[in-house]
Design a protein around this motif. Structure first.
Motif, PDB file in Angstrom:
ATOM      1  N   PHE A  76       0.844  -1.190   0.000  1.00  0.00           N
ATOM      2  CA  PHE A  76       0.000   0.000   0.000  1.00  0.00           C
ATOM      3  C   PHE A  76       0.877   1.236   0.000  1.00  0.00           C
ATOM      4  N   CYS A  77       0.312   2.364  -0.378  1.00  0.00           N
ATOM      5  CA  CYS A  77       1.041   3.626  -0.377  1.00  0.00           C
ATOM      6  C   CYS A  77       1.174   4.096   1.071  1.00  0.00           C
ATOM      7  N   ALA A  78       2.387   4.356   1.484  1.00  0.00           N
ATOM      8  CA  ALA A  78       2.640   4.799   2.857  1.00  0.00           C
ATOM      9  C   ALA A  78       2.146   6.228   3.093  1.00  0.00           C
ATOM     10  N   HIS A  79       1.844   6.982   2.043  1.00  0.00           N
ATOM     11  CA  HIS A  79       1.377   8.364   2.186  1.00  0.00           C
ATOM     12  C   HIS A  79      -0.143   8.464   2.268  1.00  0.00           C
ATOM     13  N   CYS A  80      -0.841   7.839   1.307  1.00  0.00           N
ATOM     14  CA  CYS A  80      -2.306   7.986   1.279  1.00  0.00           C
ATOM     15  C   CYS A  80      -3.048   6.715   1.679  1.00  0.00           C
ATOM     16  N   GLY A  81      -2.348   5.596   1.795  1.00  0.00           N
ATOM     17  CA  GLY A  81      -2.962   4.352   2.219  1.00  0.00           C
ATOM     18  C   GLY A  81      -3.632   3.549   1.116  1.00  0.00           C
ATOM     19  N   SER A  82      -3.567   4.013  -0.127  1.00  0.00           N
ATOM     20  CA  SER A  82      -4.196   3.263  -1.221  1.00  0.00           C
ATOM     21  C   SER A  82      -3.660   1.841  -1.289  1.00  0.00           C
ATOM     22  N   HIS A  83      -4.562   0.902  -1.501  1.00  0.00           N
ATOM     23  CA  HIS A  83      -4.173  -0.499  -1.663  1.00  0.00           C
ATOM     24  C   HIS A  83      -3.590  -0.667  -3.054  1.00  0.00           C
ATOM     25  N   LEU A  84      -2.377  -1.194  -3.120  1.00  0.00           N
ATOM     26  CA  LEU A  84      -1.702  -1.348  -4.396  1.00  0.00           C
ATOM     27  C   LEU A  84      -1.761  -2.776  -4.925  1.00  0.00           C
ATOM     28  N   PHE A  85      -1.416  -3.744  -4.064  1.00  0.00           N
ATOM     29  CA  PHE A  85      -1.373  -5.123  -4.542  1.00  0.00           C
ATOM     30  C   PHE A  85      -1.394  -6.118  -3.390  1.00  0.00           C
ATOM     31  N   TYR A  86      -1.712  -7.342  -3.777  1.00  0.00           N
ATOM     32  CA  TYR A  86      -1.548  -8.518  -2.930  1.00  0.00           C
ATOM     33  C   TYR A  86      -0.539  -9.380  -3.673  1.00  0.00           C
ATOM     34  N   ARG A  87       0.461  -9.899  -2.969  1.00  0.00           N
ATOM     35  CA  ARG A  87       1.497 -10.710  -3.629  1.00  0.00           C
ATOM     36  C   ARG A  87       1.623 -12.053  -2.921  1.00  0.00           C
ATOM     37  N   LEU A  88       1.585 -13.113  -3.720  1.00  0.00           N
ATOM     38  CA  LEU A  88       1.900 -14.444  -3.199  1.00  0.00           C
ATOM     39  C   LEU A  88       3.416 -14.545  -3.139  1.00  0.00           C
ATOM     40  N   ARG A  89       3.953 -14.675  -1.950  1.00  0.00           N
ATOM     41  CA  ARG A  89       5.401 -14.607  -1.779  1.00  0.00           C
ATOM     42  C   ARG A  89       6.159 -15.722  -2.488  1.00  0.00           C
ATOM     43  N   ALA A  90       5.724 -16.966  -2.369  1.00  0.00           N
ATOM     44  CA  ALA A  90       6.474 -18.089  -2.945  1.00  0.00           C
ATOM     45  C   ALA A  90       6.595 -17.964  -4.467  1.00  0.00           C
ATOM     46  N   GLN A  91       5.515 -17.567  -5.123  1.00  0.00           N
ATOM     47  CA  GLN A  91       5.514 -17.446  -6.578  1.00  0.00           C
ATOM     48  C   GLN A  91       5.917 -16.058  -7.057  1.00  0.00           C
ATOM     49  N   GLY A  92       5.809 -15.054  -6.194  1.00  0.00           N
ATOM     50  CA  GLY A  92       6.080 -13.680  -6.609  1.00  0.00           C
ATOM     51  C   GLY A  92       4.982 -13.126  -7.500  1.00  0.00           C
ATOM     52  N   THR A  93       3.790 -13.705  -7.425  1.00  0.00           N
ATOM     53  CA  THR A  93       2.668 -13.314  -8.274  1.00  0.00           C
ATOM     54  C   THR A  93       1.922 -12.130  -7.666  1.00  0.00           C
ATOM     55  N   TYR A  94       1.655 -11.120  -8.497  1.00  0.00           N
ATOM     56  CA  TYR A  94       0.964  -9.909  -8.053  1.00  0.00           C
ATOM     57  C   TYR A  94      -0.494  -9.912  -8.500  1.00  0.00           C
ATOM     58  N   TYR A  95      -1.365  -9.486  -7.590  1.00  0.00           N
ATOM     59  CA  TYR A  95      -2.750  -9.182  -7.878  1.00  0.00           C
ATOM     60  C   TYR A  95      -2.910  -7.708  -7.537  1.00  0.00           C
ATOM     61  N   VAL A  96      -3.018  -6.883  -8.564  1.00  0.00           N
ATOM     62  CA  VAL A  96      -2.968  -5.435  -8.417  1.00  0.00           C
ATOM     63  C   VAL A  96      -4.382  -4.870  -8.343  1.00  0.00           C
ATOM     64  N   SER A  97      -4.577  -3.925  -7.440  1.00  0.00           N
ATOM     65  CA  SER A  97      -5.886  -3.317  -7.229  1.00  0.00           C
ATOM     66  C   SER A  97      -6.422  -2.730  -8.532  1.00  0.00           C
ATOM     67  N   ALA A  98      -7.605  -3.201  -8.935  1.00  0.00           N
ATOM     68  CA  ALA A  98      -8.211  -2.754 -10.191  1.00  0.00           C
ATOM     69  C   ALA A  98      -8.523  -1.264 -10.173  1.00  0.00           C
ATOM     70  N   GLY A  99      -8.781  -0.693  -9.011  1.00  0.00           N
ATOM     71  CA  GLY A  99      -9.136   0.714  -8.912  1.00  0.00           C
ATOM     72  C   GLY A  99      -8.013   1.684  -9.230  1.00  0.00           C
ATOM     73  N   LEU A 100      -6.791   1.221  -9.302  1.00  0.00           N
ATOM     74  CA  LEU A 100      -5.655   2.094  -9.608  1.00  0.00           C
ATOM     75  C   LEU A 100      -5.665   2.562 -11.055  1.00  0.00           C
ATOM     76  N   PHE A 101      -6.413   1.871 -11.917  1.00  0.00           N
ATOM     77  CA  PHE A 101      -6.320   2.103 -13.350  1.00  0.00           C
ATOM     78  C   PHE A 101      -7.479   2.891 -13.940  1.00  0.00           C
TER      79      PHE A 101
END
Length: 143
Positions: A76-101
């Motif tokens: 998440f953004c440390a300034h405004c708190g927006s959720h940026l992504f969820y990441r599966l650590r083992a695979q390094g796979t990102y699920y990025v917040s759809a609202g950012l786009f």
């Protein structure tokens, strides 16, 4: 018609300090209804699967990470708190917040996971593929 593999999306957090670029695996969004996602954002987490590639155009130093489980990390953004992504650590796979786009032509909600954890006070109107918690764990378990 879009060629999903060649679609590049540019997005940013609420304050604009973090700007990122992704090439989603497909032009569809997924909704997660698990308790952690709902607590994190007040409702389902709507995301785009982006594989292992996430490019920060600026503001990577403003990204804060939270280890929400032994397998997952939330950014998440440390300034405004927006959720940026969820990441599966083992695979390094990102699920990025759809609202950012903002508005993405051709984007559709395709699946809902942890559907058995969704509270009864909301529902999406369109038809989606639905998976229960047990189905998600079985699909993503490594062995």
């Amino acid at each position: 018609m879009h060629d999903d593999a060649n679609t590049t999306l540019h997005g940013h957090c609420l304050c604009g300090k973090v700007r990122l670029q992704v090439q989603p695996e497909a032009l569809h969004a997924d909704a997660c209804h698990c308790g952690m996602c709902r607590r994190w954002g007040g409702g389902a987490f709507l995301s785009l699967g982006c594989g292992t590639q996430l490019h920060f155009e600026r503001g990577e130093d403003a990204v804060a990470l939270f280890d929400s489980s032994e397998w997952g990390q939330r950014g998440f953004c440390a300034h405004c708190g927006s959720h940026l992504f969820y990441r599966l650590r083992a695979q390094g796979t990102y699920y990025v917040s759809a609202g950012l786009f903002g508005e993405v032509e051709g984007l559709r909600l395709e699946s809902e996971i942890f559907i058995d954890r969704k509270p009864g006070w909301y529902a999406f109107a369109n038809q989606t593929r639905k998976m229960t918690e047990a189905e998600v764990i079985a699909a993503f378990s490594t062995g």
